[in-house]
Structure formats: structure tokens, C-alpha cells
Design a protein around this motif. Structure first.
Motif, mmCIF file in Angstrom:
data_model
loop_
_atom_site.group_PDB
_atom_site.id
_atom_site.type_symbol
_atom_site.label_atom_id
_atom_site.label_comp_id
_atom_site.label_asym_id
_atom_site.label_seq_id
_atom_site.Cartn_x
_atom_site.Cartn_y
_atom_site.Cartn_z
ATOM 1 N N ILE A 1 22.616 49.702 75.377
ATOM 2 C CA ILE A 1 23.963 49.958 75.890
ATOM 3 C C ILE A 1 23.851 51.047 76.947
ATOM 4 C CG2 ILE A 1 26.235 50.893 75.346
ATOM 5 C CD1 ILE A 1 26.157 49.548 72.704
ATOM 6 N N ASP A 2 24.303 50.727 78.138
ATOM 7 C CA ASP A 2 24.274 51.624 79.290
ATOM 8 C C ASP A 2 25.614 52.366 79.347
ATOM 9 O OD1 ASP A 2 25.005 51.908 82.407
ATOM 10 O OD2 ASP A 2 22.824 51.866 82.237
ATOM 11 N N PRO A 3 25.678 53.525 79.979
ATOM 12 C CA PRO A 3 26.981 54.186 80.132
ATOM 13 C C PRO A 3 28.024 53.299 80.812
ATOM 14 C CG PRO A 3 25.224 55.711 80.696
ATOM 15 C CD PRO A 3 24.575 54.367 80.491
ATOM 16 N N ARG A 4 27.549 52.313 81.591
ATOM 17 C CA ARG A 4 28.477 51.423 82.304
ATOM 18 C C ARG A 4 28.811 50.158 81.526
ATOM 19 N NH1 ARG A 4 24.466 51.465 87.317
ATOM 20 N NH2 ARG A 4 23.092 51.404 85.482
ATOM 21 N N THR A 5 28.185 49.963 80.374
ATOM 22 C CA THR A 5 28.505 48.814 79.524
ATOM 23 C C THR A 5 29.974 48.872 79.114
ATOM 24 O OG1 THR A 5 26.245 48.723 78.656
ATOM 25 C CG2 THR A 5 27.966 47.659 77.358
ATOM 26 N N LEU A 6 30.673 47.752 79.232
ATOM 27 C CA LEU A 6 32.084 47.721 78.868
ATOM 28 C C LEU A 6 32.249 47.447 77.377
ATOM 29 C CD1 LEU A 6 33.739 45.814 81.862
ATOM 30 C CD2 LEU A 6 33.508 48.278 81.485
ATOM 31 N N ILE A 7 33.085 48.257 76.747
ATOM 32 C CA ILE A 7 33.388 48.123 75.326
ATOM 33 C C ILE A 7 34.807 47.580 75.187
ATOM 34 C CG2 ILE A 7 33.449 49.281 73.104
ATOM 35 C CD1 ILE A 7 30.711 49.389 74.533
ATOM 36 N N GLY B 1 42.439 44.526 73.905
ATOM 37 C CA GLY B 1 41.791 43.623 74.844
ATOM 38 C C GLY B 1 41.322 44.304 76.107
ATOM 39 N N LEU B 2 41.556 45.625 76.207
ATOM 40 C CA LEU B 2 41.103 46.362 77.377
ATOM 41 C C LEU B 2 39.609 46.639 77.264
ATOM 42 C CD1 LEU B 2 44.003 48.959 77.643
ATOM 43 C CD2 LEU B 2 43.742 46.825 78.921
ATOM 44 N N ARG B 3 38.946 46.758 78.395
ATOM 45 C CA ARG B 3 37.527 47.074 78.400
ATOM 46 C C ARG B 3 37.309 48.385 79.143
ATOM 47 N NH1 ARG B 3 34.626 42.172 81.012
ATOM 48 N NH2 ARG B 3 36.443 42.232 82.360
ATOM 49 N N GLU B 4 36.572 49.267 78.496
ATOM 50 C CA GLU B 4 36.278 50.561 79.093
ATOM 51 C C GLU B 4 34.778 50.805 79.033
ATOM 52 O OE1 GLU B 4 39.120 53.832 78.005
ATOM 53 O OE2 GLU B 4 39.621 52.400 76.411
ATOM 54 N N PRO B 5 34.217 51.504 80.014
ATOM 55 C CA PRO B 5 32.784 51.790 79.977
ATOM 56 C C PRO B 5 32.432 52.683 78.786
ATOM 57 C CG PRO B 5 33.848 52.993 81.764
ATOM 58 C CD PRO B 5 34.860 52.038 81.240
ATOM 59 N N TYR B 6 31.216 52.516 78.286
ATOM 60 C CA TYR B 6 30.758 53.298 77.145
ATOM 61 C C TYR B 6 30.864 54.790 77.411
ATOM 62 C CZ TYR B 6 27.643 55.149 73.546
ATOM 63 O OH TYR B 6 27.121 55.869 72.503
ATOM 64 N N SER B 7 30.657 55.201 78.656
ATOM 65 C CA SER B 7 30.739 56.630 78.991
ATOM 66 C C SER B 7 32.131 57.182 78.727
ATOM 67 C CB SER B 7 30.366 56.850 80.459
ATOM 68 O OG SER B 7 31.219 56.110 81.317
ATOM 69 N N SER B 8 33.161 56.327 78.820
ATOM 70 C CA SER B 8 34.544 56.753 78.573
ATOM 71 C C SER B 8 34.987 56.448 77.155
ATOM 72 C CB SER B 8 35.497 56.057 79.547
ATOM 73 O OG SER B 8 35.173 56.351 80.884
ATOM 74 N N ARG B 9 34.362 55.444 76.554
ATOM 75 C CA ARG B 9 34.759 55.024 75.220
ATOM 76 C C ARG B 9 33.528 54.790 74.350
ATOM 77 N NH1 ARG B 9 36.009 50.343 72.219
ATOM 78 N NH2 ARG B 9 37.804 50.600 70.861
ATOM 79 N N PRO B 10 32.783 55.843 74.014
ATOM 80 C CA PRO B 10 31.618 55.662 73.136
ATOM 81 C C PRO B 10 32.055 55.163 71.767
ATOM 82 C CG PRO B 10 32.121 57.986 73.432
ATOM 83 C CD PRO B 10 32.990 57.240 74.396
ATOM 84 N N GLY C 1 19.132 58.160 76.185
ATOM 85 C CA GLY C 1 19.779 58.734 77.360
ATOM 86 C C GLY C 1 21.256 58.958 77.082
ATOM 87 N N GLN C 2 22.099 58.403 77.937
ATOM 88 C CA GLN C 2 23.540 58.507 77.749
ATOM 89 C C GLN C 2 24.111 57.252 77.086
ATOM 90 O OE1 GLN C 2 25.467 59.598 81.441
ATOM 91 N NE2 GLN C 2 23.901 61.106 81.920
ATOM 92 N N GLY C 3 23.237 56.411 76.558
ATOM 93 C CA GLY C 3 23.679 55.187 75.905
ATOM 94 C C GLY C 3 23.098 55.053 74.520
ATOM 95 N N LEU C 4 22.883 53.809 74.114
ATOM 96 C CA LEU C 4 22.340 53.512 72.786
ATOM 97 C C LEU C 4 21.288 52.425 72.902
ATOM 98 C CD1 LEU C 4 25.565 53.231 70.559
ATOM 99 C CD2 LEU C 4 23.925 55.118 70.576
ATOM 100 N N ARG C 5 20.467 52.350 71.862
ATOM 101 C CA ARG C 5 19.516 51.257 71.728
ATOM 102 C C ARG C 5 19.537 50.811 70.273
ATOM 103 N NH1 ARG C 5 15.104 49.693 74.933
ATOM 104 N NH2 ARG C 5 13.587 48.363 73.837
ATOM 105 N N PHE C 6 19.476 49.507 70.039
ATOM 106 C CA PHE C 6 19.441 48.999 68.672
ATOM 107 C C PHE C 6 18.801 47.613 68.674
ATOM 108 C CE2 PHE C 6 23.706 48.211 70.457
ATOM 109 C CZ PHE C 6 23.786 46.829 70.387
ATOM 110 N N SER C 7 18.519 47.131 67.472
ATOM 111 C CA SER C 7 18.008 45.779 67.310
ATOM 112 C C SER C 7 19.145 44.907 66.787
ATOM 113 C CB SER C 7 16.834 45.762 66.318
ATOM 114 O OG SER C 7 16.393 44.436 66.096
ATOM 115 N N GLN C 8 19.273 43.713 67.344
ATOM 116 C CA GLN C 8 20.304 42.784 66.893
ATOM 117 C C GLN C 8 19.648 41.482 66.466
ATOM 118 O OE1 GLN C 8 23.462 41.920 69.693
ATOM 119 N NE2 GLN C 8 24.802 41.252 68.051
ATOM 120 N N ARG C 9 20.005 41.009 65.305
ATOM 121 C CA ARG C 9 19.443 39.750 64.814
ATOM 122 C C ARG C 9 20.449 38.633 65.045
ATOM 123 N NH1 ARG C 9 15.289 37.743 62.476
ATOM 124 N NH2 ARG C 9 14.308 39.784 62.305
ATOM 125 N N ASP C 10 20.145 37.828 66.044
ATOM 126 C CA ASP C 10 20.980 36.684 66.370
ATOM 127 C C ASP C 10 20.471 35.467 65.596
ATOM 128 O OD1 ASP C 10 22.930 35.382 68.568
ATOM 129 O OD2 ASP C 10 21.166 34.095 68.342
#
Length: 215
Positions: A167-173, A178-187, A148-157
Motif C-alpha cells: 500500500i502506497d501513500p497514494r493508494t486509494l482507500i 463510497g468515497l476514496r481517499e489516499p492512504y496518506s489522508s486516510r490510513p 515507509g509511509q505505507g504498508l506491506r502484507f501478504s494476501q491469500r487469494d
């Protein structure tokens, strides 16, 4: 630059005793890569709140457990101690800091982490802050693909193994300052094997919907 120990999130539901020293260190800006064994990050994101400065016995303000009965605005959870606890939500209860994941309904079996005021011998809590199925993943990522407008991945913890992350468009990056911006503004352009930190809500299918990403 500070370190967020896994104790701050992953063990908060298993051991409140373990959480409090970690949170105090977080509040004081303590920690180091060698002592925590974790990647350095720039922000504490949406972790449960550190104890207020000077507060004693702050552990009494926390409770964590699985939902066994649900009749909003009341929720009953089962904890390791002191057993079943009745949670009272109100119009002022802060769910995930008002973030977009708060709109996902709470269900039986969900893991809740609560900050609030205990009453009736800690058998009940007036809930001030609430997190649902909060997880903290740190590790390399792979199989990155648009969704969609985000991402998908696998993470090995290291502790939780391979986990599907969205990752949703509203996910903060987290930015360099130290600033946080939504993925839609800061992919961000993630790469294979990159080690990142993801804080988010685990969904019913086992995947994690990221609220914060720190690279």
C-alpha cells in the motif's frame, strides 16, 4: 451494496466473452453475494469500464494480450484471438485513469488490457484506455507491517495464492460513503485474517502495488 465479480478483472485477459456480461451487470448494479461468491464492496474502483448503455457488440472495443514489441507510441501485443494486435497510443490515451502507477514503464511481457477503437479488421487499436498487469485480489491478509509511509502484507487469494501487496501513500482507500481517499489522508488499521479486496498492478518481482483497497 454491489458485488464485483472476479470475471470483471481476472478473466478479462483470458476471455473477453466472459468479461462483457460481468461488466454489463456491473453497470446495472447487479450481482449478489450468493451468485458471485465474493465479499460485498462499495465501489467498482478502477476496473475496466463497463460497456456504454445500449451499446451492442461492445466486446469489439476490448483487447488483451502480452507485449511482444514496444516502440512507443506503438505497442504490439499477442492475443489468443485475433493474434498479434498493434496498439496506437496518443496524448489522449488514459493510462490507469491517470493514476500514479502509469509512471511505471511498460515492458516486454507485460499484460495489457485495452479499451479502444479497432481498425484493420481488429488487427490494430486506437487506444482510449489502458491498464497494465491489472489484478484483482480478494482474500484474508497476514504479516502486516509498515513500509515507509505505507504498508506491506501478504494476501491469500483463492485463485492466485499468496501474494505480497504494498500500500502506497497514494493508494486509494474506500470509505463508508463510497468515497476514496489516499492512504496518506486516510490510513487504515488492518488486522490479521481480515478479508479485503485489492486492485492493483503486478510488478516484476511478483508483488502487487495496490491502487485501490476495499475493506
Amino acid at each position: 451494496m454491489s458485488i464485483v465479480s472476479r470475471r470483471t478483472v481476472a478473466k478479462v485477459g483470458l476471455s473477453l466473452v466472459a468479461f462483457v456480461p460481468a461488466a454489463r451487470a456491473l453497470a446495472a448494479g447487479g450481482g449478489s453475494p450468493s451468485s458471485a461468491g465474493r465479499m460485498p464492496i462499495r465501489s467498482t474502483a478502477n476496473l475496466p469500464p463497463p460497456p456504454p448503455p445500449g451499446t451492442s457488440l461492445v466486446i469489439d472495443k476490448f483487447v488483451s494480450g502480452n507485449v511482444v514489441a514496444l516502440s512507443l507510441p506503438q505497442i504490439r501485443i499477442r492475443t489468443e484471438a485475433p493474434g498479434d494486435v498493434l496498439l496506437y497510443l496518443s496524448a489522449t490515451t488514459d493510462v490507469w485513469e491517470g493514476r500514479f502507477v502509469r509512471t511505471i514503464p511498460i515492458e516486454i511481457g507485460d499484460r495489457l488490457t485495452v479499451w479502444g477503437t479497432p481498425r484493420n479488421g481488429a488487427k490494430a487499436f486506437d487506444v482510449e484506455k489502458l491498464w497494465i498487469n491489472i489484478v484483482n485480489l480478494i482474500g484474508p491478509i497476514s504479516r502486516i507491517q509498515p513500509e515507509g509511509q505505507g504498508l506491506r502484507f501478504s494476501q491469500r487469494d483463492r485463485h492466485m495464492g499468496a501474494t505480497a501487496v504494498r500500500i502506497d501513500p497514494r493508494t486509494l482507500i474506500a470509505g463508508s460513503a463510497g468515497l476514496r481517499e489516499p492512504y496518506s489522508s486516510r490510513p487504515i488499521a488492518l488486522r490479521e485474517a481480515q478479508v479485503i479486496q485489492v486492485i492493483g498492478r503486478r510488478l516484476k518481482d511478483g508483488s502487487v502495488l495496490a491502487t485501490d483497497v476495499l475493506t
